[in-house]
Each structure stands twice: as structure tokens, then as C-alpha cells.
Design a protein around this motif. Structure first.
Motif, PDB file in Angstrom:
ATOM      1  N   LEU A  96       1.240  -1.219   0.273  1.00  0.00           N
ATOM      2  CA  LEU A  96       0.165   0.052  -0.120  1.00  0.00           C
ATOM      3  C   LEU A  96       0.601   1.560  -0.091  1.00  0.00           C
ATOM      4  N   GLY A  97       2.226   1.089  -0.541  1.00  0.00           N
ATOM      5  CA  GLY A  97       2.708   2.584  -0.498  1.00  0.00           C
ATOM      6  C   GLY A  97       2.235   3.146  -1.630  1.00  0.00           C
ATOM      7  N   ILE A  98       1.338   2.956  -2.631  1.00  0.00           N
ATOM      8  CA  ILE A  98       0.767   3.446  -3.043  1.00  0.00           C
ATOM      9  C   ILE A  98      -0.059   5.138  -2.402  1.00  0.00           C
ATOM     10  N   VAL A  99      -1.095   4.888  -1.230  1.00  0.00           N
ATOM     11  CA  VAL A  99      -1.080   5.685  -0.796  1.00  0.00           C
ATOM     12  C   VAL A  99      -0.570   7.332  -0.749  1.00  0.00           C
ATOM     13  N   ILE A 100       0.910   6.558  -0.881  1.00  0.00           N
ATOM     14  CA  ILE A 100       1.568   7.694  -0.343  1.00  0.00           C
ATOM     15  C   ILE A 100       1.493   8.948  -1.965  1.00  0.00           C
ATOM     16  N   ASP A 101       1.215   8.355  -2.647  1.00  0.00           N
ATOM     17  CA  ASP A 101       0.885   9.625  -4.070  1.00  0.00           C
ATOM     18  C   ASP A 101       0.110   9.997  -4.266  1.00  0.00           C
ATOM     19  N   PHE A 102      -1.028  10.087  -3.409  1.00  0.00           N
ATOM     20  CA  PHE A 102      -2.053  10.979  -3.078  1.00  0.00           C
ATOM     21  C   PHE A 102      -2.089  12.092  -2.323  1.00  0.00           C
ATOM     22  N   ILE A 103      -1.117  12.273  -1.608  1.00  0.00           N
ATOM     23  CA  ILE A 103      -0.890  13.242  -1.477  1.00  0.00           C
ATOM     24  C   ILE A 103       0.337  14.130  -2.107  1.00  0.00           C
ATOM     25  N   SER A 104       0.168  15.637  -2.781  1.00  0.00           N
ATOM     26  CA  SER A 104       0.715  15.793  -4.026  1.00  0.00           C
ATOM     27  C   SER A 104       2.057  16.814  -3.109  1.00  0.00           C
ATOM     28  N   GLY A 105       2.888  17.224  -3.782  1.00  0.00           N
ATOM     29  CA  GLY A 105       4.180  18.045  -3.567  1.00  0.00           C
ATOM     30  C   GLY A 105       3.658  19.683  -2.566  1.00  0.00           C
ATOM     31  N   PRO A 106       2.493  20.747  -3.271  1.00  0.00           N
ATOM     32  CA  PRO A 106       2.448  21.752  -2.320  1.00  0.00           C
ATOM     33  C   PRO A 106       1.588  21.544  -1.627  1.00  0.00           C
ATOM     34  N   VAL A 107       0.642  20.343  -0.999  1.00  0.00           N
ATOM     35  CA  VAL A 107      -0.203  19.670   0.278  1.00  0.00           C
ATOM     36  C   VAL A 107       1.505  19.605   1.049  1.00  0.00           C
ATOM     37  N   SER A 108       2.503  18.714   0.934  1.00  0.00           N
ATOM     38  CA  SER A 108       3.420  17.710   1.487  1.00  0.00           C
ATOM     39  C   SER A 108       3.913  19.665   2.259  1.00  0.00           C
ATOM     40  N   SER A 109       4.413  20.353   1.603  1.00  0.00           N
ATOM     41  CA  SER A 109       5.376  21.235   1.072  1.00  0.00           C
ATOM     42  C   SER A 109       4.063  22.445   2.507  1.00  0.00           C
ATOM     43  N   GLY A 110       2.860  22.445   2.724  1.00  0.00           N
ATOM     44  CA  GLY A 110       2.060  23.696   3.326  1.00  0.00           C
ATOM     45  C   GLY A 110       1.779  22.573   4.331  1.00  0.00           C
ATOM     46  N   PHE A 111       1.379  21.272   4.841  1.00  0.00           N
ATOM     47  CA  PHE A 111       2.030  20.707   5.857  1.00  0.00           C
ATOM     48  C   PHE A 111       3.135  20.069   6.382  1.00  0.00           C
ATOM     49  N   THR A 112       4.638  20.294   5.544  1.00  0.00           N
ATOM     50  CA  THR A 112       5.286  20.949   6.237  1.00  0.00           C
ATOM     51  C   THR A 112       6.103  22.022   6.942  1.00  0.00           C
ATOM     52  N   SER A 113       5.328  23.131   6.123  1.00  0.00           N
ATOM     53  CA  SER A 113       5.775  24.395   6.943  1.00  0.00           C
ATOM     54  C   SER A 113       4.726  24.980   7.797  1.00  0.00           C
ATOM     55  N   ALA A 114       3.704  24.578   7.815  1.00  0.00           N
ATOM     56  CA  ALA A 114       3.042  23.870   9.169  1.00  0.00           C
ATOM     57  C   ALA A 114       2.809  24.296  10.086  1.00  0.00           C
ATOM     58  N   VAL A 115       3.801  22.799  10.107  1.00  0.00           N
ATOM     59  CA  VAL A 115       4.410  21.974  11.244  1.00  0.00           C
ATOM     60  C   VAL A 115       5.746  22.582  12.090  1.00  0.00           C
ATOM     61  N   ALA A 116       6.407  23.095  10.975  1.00  0.00           N
ATOM     62  CA  ALA A 116       7.761  24.137  11.331  1.00  0.00           C
ATOM     63  C   ALA A 116       7.377  24.813  12.591  1.00  0.00           C
ATOM     64  N   LEU A 117       6.290  26.102  12.029  1.00  0.00           N
ATOM     65  CA  LEU A 117       5.910  27.121  12.455  1.00  0.00           C
ATOM     66  C   LEU A 117       4.417  26.368  14.016  1.00  0.00           C
ATOM     67  N   LEU A 118       4.253  25.591  14.186  1.00  0.00           N
ATOM     68  CA  LEU A 118       3.546  24.812  14.947  1.00  0.00           C
ATOM     69  C   LEU A 118       5.038  24.734  16.090  1.00  0.00           C
ATOM     70  N   ILE A 119       5.819  23.512  15.776  1.00  0.00           N
ATOM     71  CA  ILE A 119       7.023  23.431  16.884  1.00  0.00           C
ATOM     72  C   ILE A 119       7.935  24.773  17.141  1.00  0.00           C
ATOM     73  N   ILE A 120       7.863  25.561  16.368  1.00  0.00           N
ATOM     74  CA  ILE A 120       8.774  27.088  16.624  1.00  0.00           C
ATOM     75  C   ILE A 120       8.008  27.047  18.015  1.00  0.00           C
ATOM     76  N   THR A 121       6.285  27.870  17.819  1.00  0.00           N
ATOM     77  CA  THR A 121       5.617  28.480  18.471  1.00  0.00           C
ATOM     78  C   THR A 121       5.781  27.767  20.042  1.00  0.00           C
ATOM     79  N   SER A 122       5.371  26.188  19.633  1.00  0.00           N
ATOM     80  CA  SER A 122       5.110  25.592  20.727  1.00  0.00           C
ATOM     81  C   SER A 122       7.146  25.454  22.385  1.00  0.00           C
ATOM     82  N   GLN A 123       8.106  25.507  21.685  1.00  0.00           N
ATOM     83  CA  GLN A 123       9.132  26.143  22.213  1.00  0.00           C
ATOM     84  C   GLN A 123       9.184  27.613  22.688  1.00  0.00           C
TER      85      GLN A 123
END
Length: 587
Positions: A132-159
């Protein structure tokens, strides 16, 4: 069944499932030296990072170290990417915190974290076995970038709470900022000054890794090579160096209470045991524990796989990445880590970059990284007591600030502006909503975009003439005919054919798929054209698609593959129309 079992035991399949069998027989002393240097360098990075990441997860610091050695050892046998060091990551830690934050006030976080690690591994292992590695193909590059950037800001804020030395809580950006503002009067000057200085020093030390003495095209002397290597090593090991210095400083000023420190860390390796499948003296069942973990049981494994596959692709250098094999590897590693009281982990992008730049040759580098973590647990935990929390918070902030992927906005805008919509929506949703809902919103927008394009194919409409001078309308859809799009195509064909009242040719060169709904619509379309005594022809229709259409037995269904045939078809169609008209006149 017996044949399938035999195939699974074939040499080729065994080599695929255990990549170590491919590279270990070819292992050389040069490989060993490269792995040793890389493993020690990554080890100097993973120890302070693991302590810091456990803080993000809301767990005692030792749990970060518990997840940094056994998984690293196991990945050697199963992992397909030499650059991946298995262990805690910023994203996995934040997801763990969001899953467990409601349980921590009751002191239940650690045992639920261990169970979450086990379940994460089981789900990832199942996905790998099921391909089921194919599941990852349903997460596009822009969505992945948006998620990663939001997580980074959340982590910075949490610290920021540790930078300012104030209590903090919250799982979303508004909650965290509201908590910081409500406690701003309690800011501790010692922690704040130390935290800011540490961030600045880390960012400056990061630049040292890129400093080179001498020109690239000239042969460097031994002195210059030693200086360059030393600068690179200092820049790469900046976290360990800074934590060591701050730990020594924290020891000497411990009695003055200038900083909030990590506190006591139990020495020694964790006890090897299964995670707890019940809690609170067996009063909470396994099913109830899973219910309390909620959607994190699904989200944490999926995001862990996404993070790991992204790293493998980044360092693959054109080689094919076997997503299913990586699922097997990190799944078994998480199951193993759960046996030593760890929380979920995966491959780390920052440590992978250090591993790669250190010249790692094979996954064997993880052995030396794991050994360093084991030594730290056995002998150095008393020293960790005096490390200021502000220092670890600075380590996290300086690491994740570069995860905010602002640089991808411009290329996406230039390439396809509409791709910014799911990316920005994911970014905003992950900041103001729980992360699992944010990523689902991004994936949902991606699917809506895919469905829209499937339902609205682009269709070119042109008037052509045959060599005999007979006009016809050429209609060319650019993709397959399936149930969301067939009515749209039918309406368009009907509209333009009735307007022009000339024979219609549908160019099927780009139609590579169809379904029963499409076949029924084609049947209705041929009936409509037949009723209007207007010619309808299908050019270059693939035999497999023709078989689907012919399954409903449409009338007057004409297919041709050679453009020269069109003259005869149109001529015959014209003659039949003339004959029909004459018959009607006689009547």
C-alpha cells in the motif's frame, strides 16, 4: 498458494526484502571508514536532538534517546536507503504530542506513547505487506509543503515557552499564541537571553559548514584541507557543541536558578518489554486505549511514511525507491522501538542530510550512531540534568526554521497557479485546526481537483475537409471517458453537431479508458445521430475500449483506423442520406 509461497522464498525476493544481503558481501574497509565517520557525526547530532524532540512530544527527555538506538540497528537489515537514520523527528514528535496531550495531565503519556509506537509499526508493516505504498502518491507536493511548513511554525511556537521560561499548552497556533500572551508577564530574563543567544550562535555555526578556504578548482594544501574539514565538522556538530557548553555552564550556575533545566534523567538502558495493552491497573482495556488515541493511530503512521519516503527520494539520485520495502522497514523498527519504551519515529531529513554530507557509504553507519546513543544512556545521563531547556528549545527552532518551505511558492506559481490552492489551504488548516484535519483538507482538495479534471476533459472542435471536399466536424477529447465526464462530452458533441449539421468524427486517440456508463452514453449518442440521419464515426478507437462500447450493442457504430477510410465512409453516408431523401419525396 504453494506457488506463491515458493516465489516469496526465491533468492530475488529474499534479497529484495533484506537489502543488507546485497551490499554486505561487497563491504570494504573504505566503506567501513566512511560509515564510521558519518555514524559518529550523526550520533553527535541525534543525542541533543532526541532530548529536544521528546520535549516537543510532551514526554520526559529519556524517551527521545530510547527511540534512537534499537530502530537504528534494525534499519540496517531492512532499510533500502543508506542515508536514513531511524529515530525521533520534529514532525512525529508534534503528532505524538497532539495525540497524547489530553492524557499527559494524568501522567499517562508515556505508556500511551509506547502503545502508539507499537500500533504505528503494525499499521506500517501491514501497509508494506499489502503493497500500500501507493497511498503516499495521493499527497501532492504542494500539500506536503503546506503541511511541513505549518508543522515547522507550530513547533517553533511550541518552543517559545521554553525560550521565555513560562508554562505553555495548546495544540493549534491560536491556542499556543493565546497561552504565550496570557503568561507573558512571567517571562524569565535568564532563559530568554540564553535562548536568543543560542539561536543566533547555532545559525552562525550552520554557516561554518559551507565555508571553504581556497578555490574549488585548485589543489588544496594539507593545512587548508584540515581547516576546511574542521570548519565543516564544527558546523555539522553545532548542536552537540552548544549543548555541551550550555550543560557545563548550567552546572556551574545550577544553584542560582538562572535557567529552567531538563532535570533528572534515569541512567541506563530501558527495560525490554511489550507495551502496555491495558492501563490504570487493568481498568482501561486495549480497545479503550485505542479509542483515547483517536485518529492519531492512523495519521501518525501515514505521515511517518510520507516523511521517510520523501527523504529516500531526496537522496535516491535517480534510483527507484521501493515504498513498500520502506514501509516494512520503518514498521518493524517502530515495533522494535516500542519494546524499549519509545514513541513513534521515522527517518529524519536533517540527520539524513548530515549523514549524506558526512560520506556515509551503507546503512551500517547507523550502528555507530546507535552505539553513541547507548553510551549516552549508560554513562552520561547525569550530565544531561543541567542542560537548560532554553538551549534545547533553541536547537529545535534553529533546525525546523528551515522546514518552512517559502522557496517553493514561486516555482509553483510559475508552473501552475491553481496548485497553490491546496498547498495554502493545507498550511492554514494545519495551523488553526488539528493536524490530521488539516492534512485531510489538503488531500480532499487534491481529490476534488483530480475529479474536476476527470469530469471536464478538454475537447478541441474543428471543421475539416476530406480530399473529396466533404466537410466534417472533428471532435477530440484529451482523456478517458468515464462516468463523471461522459454526459459533459455527450452534451458538447450534441450541441456542436446540431449547430453545424454535418458528419461528426470523434478522434479517440487519447481515450485510454472507459466504463459501462460511457458505453451507455455512446449507445444513446449513436441513436440520436441515427435519428437525425447525421453521420457519426469513431477514429482510432483502441480495441479494448471498442469492446466495452460494443458490449451494449450500439446501432450504426462505425470505427475506422486509416484516415483514407474516412472518404469512403463519408461518401457512403452522403449517398445513404440522398437515397433516404428520395424515398421520402416519392412517398
Amino acid at each position: 498458494m504453494e506457488n506463491k509461497f515458493r516465489r516469496s522464498l526465491s533468492i530475488r525476493n529474499v534479497l529484495k526484502k533484506f537489502p543488507i544481503l546485497n551490499w554486505l558481501p561487497k563491504y570494504t574497509t573504505t566503506d567501513a571508514l566512511g560509515d564510521l565517520v558519518a555514524g559518529i557525526t550523526v550520533g553527535l547530532t541525534v543525542v541533543p536532538q532526541s532530548l529536544a524532540y521528546a520535549n516537543i512530544a510532551g514526554l520526559p527527555p529519556q524517551y527521545g534517546l530510547y527511540g534512537s538506538f534499537l530502530g537504528a540497528f534494525m534499519y540496517i537489515f531492512l532499510g533500502s536507503c543508506k542515508d536514513v537514520p531511524m529515530g525521533p523527528t520534529a514532525i512525529a514528535s508534534l503528532l505524538t504530542y497532539q495525540t497524547l496531550h489530553s492524557l499527559n495531565p494524568d501522567g499517562l503519556g508515556p505508556e500511551y506513547a509506547t502503545l502508539l509506537c507499537f500500533l504505528t509499526g503494525v499499521i506500517q508493516l501491514f501497509m508494506g505487506l499489502a503493497g500500500l505504498g501507493i497511498v503516499i502518491d495521493f499527497i501532492s507536493g504542494p500539500v506536503s509543503s503546506g503541511f511541513t511548513s505549518a508543522v515547522a511554525l507550530l513547533i517553533i511556537t511550541s518552543q517559545l515557552k521554553d525560550i521565555f521560561g513560562i508554562p505553555g499548552k495548546g495544540t493549534t497556533f491560536p491556542e499556543m499564541m493565546g497561552n504565550l500572551l496570557s503568561n507573558i508577564q512571567g517571562v524569565r530574563s535568564g532563559d530568554t537571553i540564553l535562548g536568543i543567544v543560542c539561536i543566533v550562535v547555532l545559525l552562525l555555526m550552520r554557516l561554518l559548514a559551507d565555508v571553504k578556504i581556497g578555490k574549488e578548482d585548485e589543489e588544496l594544501s594539507l593545512t587548508k584541507r584540515v581547516i576546511n574539514k574542521s570548519l565543516w565538522l564544527i558546523g555539522t556538530s553545532r548542536n552537540a557543541i552548544l549543548v555541551l557548553i550550555c550543560g557545563i555552564f548550567g552546572y556551574y550556575v545550577y544553584s542560582k536558578n538562572w535557567f529552567l533545566n531538563i532535570g533528572y534523567i534515569p541512567p541506563g538502558l530501558p527495560q525490554v518489554q511489550f507495551p502496555h495493552f491495558s492501563a490504570e491497573n487493568n481498568t482501561v482495556s486495549f480497545i479503550e486505549m485505542i479509542r483515547r488515541l483517536g485518529s492519531g493511530v492512523i495519521v501518525v503512521p501515514l505521515i511517518g511514511v510520507l516523511e521517510n519516503i520523501a527523504i529516500c527520494k531526496a537522496f535516491a539520485h535517480g534510483k527507484v525507491v521501493d515504498a513498500s520495502q520502506e514501509l516494512l522497514a520503518i514498521g518493524l523498527c517502530n515495533i522494535g522501538n516500542s519494546m524499549v519504551q519509545s514513541y513513534p519515529g521515522t527517518g529524519s531529513l536533517s540527520r539524513s542530510a548530515v549523514n549524506n554530507s558526512s560520506g556515509v557509504r551503507t546503512p551500517m553507519g547507523s550502528v555507530y550512531t546507535g552505539i553513541l546513543v547507548v553510551l549516552a544512556l549508560l554513562f552520561f545521563t547525569p550530565c544531561f540534568t543541567y542542560i537548560p531547556r532554553a538551549c534545547l528549545a533553541a536547537v529545535i527552532i534553529a533546525a525546523v526554521v528551515f522546514m518552512v518551505e517559502v522557496r517553493v511558492v514561486k516555482p509553483i506559481y510559475r508552473s501552475k497557479k491553481s496548485d497553490l490552492i491546496p498547498g495554502l489551504a493545507t498550511f492554514v488548516a494545519c495551523l488553526i485546526l488539528p493536524l490530521e484535519i488539516g492534512i485531510l483538507i489538503g488531500i480532499g482538495l487534491n481529490l476534488v481537483s483530480i475529479l474536476y479534471h476527470a469530469a471536464r476533459p478538454k475537447i478541441s472542435i474543428e471543421i475539416h475537409k476530406t480530399r473529396a471536399g466533404i466537410e466534417y466536424l472533428l471532435i477530440t477529447p484529451d482523456r478517458c471517458l468515464i462516468f463523471p465526464s461522459v454526459d459533459y462530452v455527450r452534451n458538447l458533441v450534441t450541441k456542436h453537431s446540431m449547430k453545424k449539421e454535418i458528419p461528426v468524427v470523434i478522434d479517440c486517440s487519447h481515450i485510454y479508458g472507459a466504463d459501462f456508463t460511457a458505453a451507455k452514453v455512446i449507445e444513446i449518442l449513436t441513436q440520436d445521430f441515427s435519428r437525425r440521419k447525421q453521420g457519426l464515426f469513431f477514429y482510432n478507437l483502441k480495441p479494448s475500449i471498442a469492446a466495452i462500447f460494443e458490449g451494449v450493442q450500439p446501432k450504426n457504430f462505425f470505427i475506422y483506423y486509416d484516415k483514407h477510410e474516412l472518404d469512403n465512409l463519408l461518401r457512403n453516408n452522403l449517398l445513404s442520406e440522398i437515397c433516404i431523401e428520395k424515398k421520402e419525396e416519392i412517398r
